[in-house]
Design a protein around this motif. Structure first.
Motif, PDB file in Angstrom:
ATOM      1  N   GLU A 183       0.823  -1.204   0.000  1.00  0.00           N
ATOM      2  CA  GLU A 183       0.000   0.000   0.000  1.00  0.00           C
ATOM      3  C   GLU A 183       0.860   1.257   0.000  1.00  0.00           C
ATOM      4  N   MET A 184       1.915   1.243   0.776  1.00  0.00           N
ATOM      5  CA  MET A 184       2.835   2.382   0.848  1.00  0.00           C
ATOM      6  C   MET A 184       3.526   2.592  -0.499  1.00  0.00           C
ATOM      7  N   LEU A 185       3.946   1.501  -1.135  1.00  0.00           N
ATOM      8  CA  LEU A 185       4.630   1.584  -2.428  1.00  0.00           C
ATOM      9  C   LEU A 185       3.678   2.058  -3.520  1.00  0.00           C
ATOM     10  N   CYS A 186       2.443   1.566  -3.508  1.00  0.00           N
ATOM     11  CA  CYS A 186       1.452   1.990  -4.504  1.00  0.00           C
ATOM     12  C   CYS A 186       1.114   3.471  -4.348  1.00  0.00           C
ATOM     13  N   ALA A 187       1.034   3.953  -3.105  1.00  0.00           N
ATOM     14  CA  ALA A 187       0.726   5.362  -2.860  1.00  0.00           C
ATOM     15  C   ALA A 187       1.849   6.261  -3.377  1.00  0.00           C
ATOM     16  N   LEU A 188       3.095   5.859  -3.158  1.00  0.00           N
ATOM     17  CA  LEU A 188       4.240   6.615  -3.670  1.00  0.00           C
ATOM     18  C   LEU A 188       4.218   6.639  -5.198  1.00  0.00           C
ATOM     19  N   PHE A 189       3.880   5.492  -5.785  1.00  0.00           N
ATOM     20  CA  PHE A 189       3.842   5.382  -7.244  1.00  0.00           C
ATOM     21  C   PHE A 189       2.759   6.290  -7.840  1.00  0.00           C
TER      22      PHE A 189
END
Length: 382
Positions: A183-189
């Motif tokens: 979730e954190m990686l998708c939000a950054l992306f």
């Protein structure tokens, strides 16, 4: 083992459906796929046949596209360099394949890969410890820009493409984020995608005007024997090749198109040199080829998606893309796991600690900072 048997470089072809604009002008479908490995395209010069590792027709879902790609994510977690990239003319469906729809109703390879990385990590928590770092860049008008930094804010840090002694490409000066869940990686992306340069053209309502490069590095430590592995997953959504006469590009868009075409031409030169097994490979001719030098002809497992339009009005561009992709199939990579024993990892930690102590001592006495550990080693992952 299955991945190794399939080859270090694979090429998948994806044909999108006819677009609304193509249907409006009564374009005809000229693409035929007799089996899952063959695509035949008709042109004024007759029919041409191409063979790839997989051919996906216009009805193939995003889930089916990711099904085979999914295994390469495991290779990245296992400590291999993996590169997945999409190539094709403007409006051929590259961004849909790699990213998906804007609302993420049909997510593409990149967001699916993020989730799969952390699924694998969760499945192996009792055997390994993991550290995941990510960066996100775009190559726009020959400039390398950091998408983790808001475009309005800007950045004074110059980004430089460097390569360590093992041939591992990294970006000096890039904003690198440690992430602990999908979730954190998708939000950054998603935030990074908002900073990317796009524009409307006659071929595409939201055309990518830059090459997108997403890098995820994964460090894993075996809890039983202390072996450390370093994997890197590079995912690249290349901007589309285009003709100004078809896209209607003018002024700034024309400048963007020329820059994109120049970089893709340089990539083609590298592919030609590698497929012909030439001794000199012109990686330094463009920043795009510098970025991809450990993915093509390097220590990497590489998957290329060639995306094409099925319309007769795009026959010439589609054939050109398929010829380009056929040359990629001839390249041979030497993919090897990036690992080191527990003792080597321990000695590196001691070396870094000693170097940091020396630096601290020299700063305290006002001496010039000549470090015992090279700056290149400190800047590289991990």
């Amino acid at each position: 083992m299955v991945e190794d048997l399939k080859g270090k470089i694979r090429v998948f072809c994806r044909i999108r459906p006819l677009s609304k604009s193509e249907l409006a002008r009564r374009s005809q479908c000229i693409v035929h796929f007799p089996d899952e490995y063959t695509v035949i395209i008709k042109s004024s010069r007759g029919a041409k046949e191409f063979q790839f590792d997989q051919v996906f027709n216009c009805s193939t879902s995003q889930e089916e596209i990711f099904r085979d790609t999914n295994r390469l994510i495991q290779s990245a977690v296992d400590g291999y360099n993996v590169c997945i990239f999409a190539y094709g003319q403007t409006g051929s469906g590259k961004t849909f394949t790699m990213i998906g729809e804007k609302e993420q109703a049909n997510p593409g390879i990149i967001p699916k890969a993020f989730k799969r990385i952390f699924q694998i990590i969760d499945e192996n928590q009792t055997k390994f410890t993991f550290k995941v770092l990510a960066y996100m860049l775009e190559l726009y008008n020959d400039q390398l820009l950091d998408l983790f930094i808001n475009r309005c804010e800007g950045s004074t840090t110059k980004l430089e493409i460097r390569k360590d002694k093992k041939g591992f490409v990294y970006i000096h000066g890039a904003e690198i984020k440690e992430v602990t869940n999908a979730e954190m990686l998708c939000a950054l992306f998603e935030q990074g995608c908002k900073n990317r340069h796009t524009a409307a053209t006659k071929m595409n309502t939201e055309s990518s005007r830059s090459h997108l490069i997403v890098g995820v590095t994964i460090k894993s430590t075996n809890l039983t024997n202390g072996t450390v592995t370093y994997g890197k997953l590079s995912m690249v959504d290349l901007a589309g090749s285009e003709r100004a006469s078809k896209t209607g590009a003018e002024d700034e868009q024309l400048k963007e198109a020329n820059s994109v075409n120049k970089s893709l031409s340089s990539l083609g030169d590298v592919i030609s040199a590698l497929s012909a097994e030439q001794s000199f490979i012109p990686y330094r001719n463009n920043k795009l080829t510098l970025l991809m030098q450990d993915s093509l002809g390097g220590n990497s497992k590489t998957l290329m998606f060639v995306n094409i339009s099925p319309a007769d009005c795009n026959a010439e561009e589609s054939i050109s893309s398929l010829v380009y992709a056929s040359r990629v199939k001839l390249i041979t990579n030497n993919a090897q796991k990036n690992s080191e024993s527990k003792e080597i990892a321990r000695l590196k930690q001691v070396s870094r600690a000693f170097g940091n102590l020396a630096a601290y001592h020299m700063e305290s006495v006002g001496a010039s900072s000549t470090l015992l550990v090279s700056q290149e080693e400190k800047e590289s992952f991990p």
